[in-house]
Design a protein around this motif. Structure first.
Motif, PDB file in Angstrom:
ATOM      1  N   ARG B  10      44.178   0.295 -20.125  1.00  0.00           N
ATOM      2  CA  ARG B  10      43.863   0.618 -21.512  1.00  0.00           C
ATOM      3  C   ARG B  10      43.608  -0.641 -22.346  1.00  0.00           C
ATOM      4  N   GLY B  11      43.984  -1.789 -21.812  1.00  0.00           N
ATOM      5  CA  GLY B  11      43.873  -3.031 -22.571  1.00  0.00           C
ATOM      6  C   GLY B  11      42.466  -3.617 -22.529  1.00  0.00           C
ATOM      7  N   PRO B  12      42.231  -4.703 -23.268  1.00  0.00           N
ATOM      8  CA  PRO B  12      40.901  -5.314 -23.305  1.00  0.00           C
ATOM      9  C   PRO B  12      40.523  -6.005 -21.993  1.00  0.00           C
ATOM     10  N   ALA B  13      41.543  -6.430 -21.232  1.00  0.00           N
ATOM     11  CA  ALA B  13      41.266  -7.258 -20.055  1.00  0.00           C
ATOM     12  C   ALA B  13      40.404  -6.533 -19.034  1.00  0.00           C
ATOM     13  N   VAL B  14      40.442  -5.210 -19.047  1.00  0.00           N
ATOM     14  CA  VAL B  14      39.697  -4.454 -18.049  1.00  0.00           C
ATOM     15  C   VAL B  14      38.197  -4.733 -18.150  1.00  0.00           C
ATOM     16  N   LEU B  15      37.754  -5.094 -19.326  1.00  0.00           N
ATOM     17  CA  LEU B  15      36.323  -5.367 -19.502  1.00  0.00           C
ATOM     18  C   LEU B  15      35.892  -6.665 -18.830  1.00  0.00           C
ATOM     19  N   ALA B  16      36.867  -7.468 -18.413  1.00  0.00           N
ATOM     20  CA  ALA B  16      36.526  -8.699 -17.708  1.00  0.00           C
ATOM     21  C   ALA B  16      36.280  -8.431 -16.230  1.00  0.00           C
ATOM     22  N   VAL B  17      36.698  -7.259 -15.767  1.00  0.00           N
ATOM     23  CA  VAL B  17      36.642  -6.981 -14.330  1.00  0.00           C
ATOM     24  C   VAL B  17      35.226  -7.030 -13.748  1.00  0.00           C
ATOM     25  N   PRO B  18      34.223  -6.370 -14.379  1.00  0.00           N
ATOM     26  CA  PRO B  18      32.885  -6.424 -13.761  1.00  0.00           C
ATOM     27  C   PRO B  18      32.361  -7.846 -13.601  1.00  0.00           C
ATOM     28  N   ALA B  19      32.482  -8.637 -14.671  1.00  0.00           N
ATOM     29  CA  ALA B  19      31.954 -10.000 -14.607  1.00  0.00           C
ATOM     30  C   ALA B  19      32.716 -10.820 -13.574  1.00  0.00           C
ATOM     31  N   CYS B  20      34.036 -10.679 -13.552  1.00  0.00           N
ATOM     32  CA  CYS B  20      34.817 -11.463 -12.596  1.00  0.00           C
ATOM     33  C   CYS B  20      34.488 -11.033 -11.175  1.00  0.00           C
TER      34      CYS B  20
END
Lengths: 292, 296
Positions: B10-20
């Motif tokens: 639910r946090g913002p960090a999940v949006l980093a997953v595709p790029a990472c």
């Protein structure tokens, strides 16, 4: 990071110093114009050659053409191969823009909002990746793509470009997202938005100047790519304009008039994007400044 | 654990997953395999069958035995140092000139950014054209003294000078623009006070302006070092490493090993060596960049 973002993001606001017209000042102005004129010689020569008759090229005794000659441009624009090259460049430009914009804004938002140690590590990773030379990426990517059968595919080039545009976008966009107050998102949440909705409907529009600018630069990165499309593609039908021009230069008896005309055409999108992005950059920075 | 995962989700960090994920797969993983390949005998067919014998440090030994490694490293050093030095000085002079306000300043600044935005192949083509035997440069030289004409792209040192000039031209706007931005952060009252106290322009520059710009200057210089060391396409377009490897900098040498001779093991070894050099410089850059950020 800051150095790059400042380069692109900050246009100076003239410190309006009111001083009398002194001789020193005139010297400065004269020197500025003289230096700029000298440094613009290559651009002038590029433009002049593109409108010079082929017969005048070899005896370049005059510094300007006797009369403008537009046939070089006409020939280039009628050349089916070049039209195809330009279309391919467009594909790579859009591909680099989309991959960089979508993935880059996601990670930039995450880094801007998350306070975990991981976001710091990711930020470091982006900084490191940005310093790698393209050629160092090209060889391993060529190996990887040959193993998975992606060599000679536009997808390969777009992925390779993504290794440049994703870190670049992440680093460039982070400050824009950081400038959007968390309260705005919280308000959206109170109104019943999920986090993703809050991001797409509230944060993204606020960060739009930054996103547009970064997308513009990503487009140019893809449009003018030479390295990846040259090393990862052998199929002539997939070549962008950079590779087309480079290969043309390798032939005997180059028609410099046509080559320069084609070069000017290849440069137009880059110049347009730069001019357009500069305007957005000013408003973007201004918006950021008033928010604080 | 599941609770943490749910929180992450639910946090913002999940949006980093595709790029990472993307960068791990297409940047980190390929670079890691390069390190592995630098210790193996790699052929094109071996890549597909997975038949790659471990050869220890043979690839590195081969690379060091190759006289072209030392040659191309030396050329890269000459190229990098001369380009960065001239770009920096030229960029600084232009930044100082453009830091005074006058009519047409915005126009000049826009024009001077042009080299930075033109596609490299266009810059390469233009310089190749200007430095032809019968090109603009020799035409101008001939107007002074025909004996001084040079076969710019046919001789070793002139070819090196040509790519250095082309790269200086390509990169000076970056230095200029960064230095101009840094100059404009210097508070005008400080300079005015110094002027009233009788400090000359030269004194003000060396004793106030330069010390105040130390941080951005250091970041700029490290970035310039990295960018210049990485130059490859410009050389490909203008000289193709020639004549007789006279402009084959280490990036070009690496390209030749990999893409012309398909000596992927040795090419990987050279890539690893470059990686080590870059790691040192970029570690410096990151330290400077992040400490600067912390201060801002």
């Amino acid at each position: 990071m800051t150095a790059i973002s400042e380069t692109i993001a900050l246009r100076p606001v003239a410190p309006s110093r009111r001083r009398g017209v002194s001789r020193g000042r005139w010297l400065v102005v004269a020197a500025a114009f003289a230096a700029s004129g000298f440094l613009m010689i290559p651009v002038y020569w590029l433009l002049v050659t593109s409108i010079r008759r082929p017969a005048e090229l070899q005896v370049a005794t005059t510094l300007w053409p006797t009369s403008p000659y537009w046939k070089g441009y006409v020939d280039v624009l009628q050349d089916a191969g070049i039209a195809h090259n330009l279309l391919n460049s467009l594909v790579y430009g859009v591909g680099a823009l989309v991959v960089g914009g979508v993935l880059g804004s996601g990670v930039a938002y995450a880094i801007a909002r998350s306070r975990s140690r991981w976001s710091r590590a990711v930020l470091f990773g982006m900084l490191v990746l940005q310093t790698f030379p393209g050629i160092m990426m090209a060889l391993p990517l060529f190996v990887l793509f040959s193993q998975i059968g992606l060599v000679n595919s536009p997808v390969a080039v777009i992925i390779a470009l993504g290794t440049k545009t994703v870190p670049f976008s992440a680093l460039m966009l982070r400050p824009y997202f950081a400038a959007v107050p968390v309260e705005v998102e919280q308000a959206a949440a109170v109104d019943g938005c999920t986090r993703l909705q809050a991001m797409t409907r509230v944060v993204l529009p606020l960060a739009l100047p930054g996103i547009v600018t970064v997308c513009a630069f990503n487009f140019v990165t893809g449009w003018s790519d030479l390295l990846f499309s040259y090393t990862l593609l052998t199929d002539q039908n997939l070549q962008p304009i950079s590779v087309g021009l480079y290969k043309y230069m390798g032939q005997y008896g180059i028609d410099w008039n046509q080559l320069m005309a084609a070069s000017v055409i290849a440069a137009v999108p880059s110049i347009l994007v730069f001019l357009f992005a500069q305007r957005f950059l000013i408003s973007g920075v201004m918006a950021g400044a008033t928010n604080e | 654990m599941t609770k943490q995962l749910a929180k992450f989700w639910r946090g913002p960090a999940v949006l980093a997953v595709p790029a990472c994920g993307f960068l791990l797969a297409f940047a980190v993983y390929p670079l890691a395999t390069t390190v592995v390949y630098s210790f193996r005998h790699v052929t094109i067919s071996g890549l597909l069958t997975g038949d790659m014998a471990f050869v220890g440090v043979d690839n590195f030994a081969d690379a060091f035995k190759d006289p072209l490694l030392a040659h191309s490293t030396w050329l890269a050093v000459v190229f990098t140092v001369s380009c960065v030095a001239v770009q920096f000085v030229l960029g600084f002079v232009l930044a100082l000139l453009l830091n005074t306000s006058f009519r047409g300043r915005g126009l000049l600044r826009g024009l001077l950014m042009l080299p930075w935005v033109l596609p490299i192949v266009v810059i390469g083509a233009t310089f190749k054209w200007m430095f032809q035997s019968s090109g603009l440069v020799n035409t101008v030289i001939a107007a002074v003294n025909p004996q001084w004409q040079v076969g710019w792209l046919q001789q070793a040192t002139p070819a090196m000078i040509t790519i250095i000039i082309a790269n200086i031209w390509l990169g000076f706007p970056f230095a200029m623009s960064n230095l101009l931005t840094a100059l404009q952060t210097i508070p005008v009252p400080v300079l005015e006070a110094a002027r009233i106290d009788g400090a000359s322009a030269v004194q003000r520059f060396f004793q106030i302006v330069l010390p105040l710009m130390k941080a951005p200057i250091l970041i700029l210089l490290t970035l310039q070092l990295i960018f210049t060391f990485n130059v490859f396409e410009l050389i490909l377009v203008i000289t193709g490493g020639g004549p007789a490897n006279a402009t084959s900098l280490i990036t070009y040498f690496d390209y030749q090993l990999g893409f012309q001779y398909f000596n992927l093991g040795e090419a990987s070894a050279v890539t690893v060596l470059m990686l080590v050099v870059l790691a040192v410089v970029s570690a410096l850059y990151i330290r400077l960049a992040t400490s600067d950020e912390a201060r801002a």
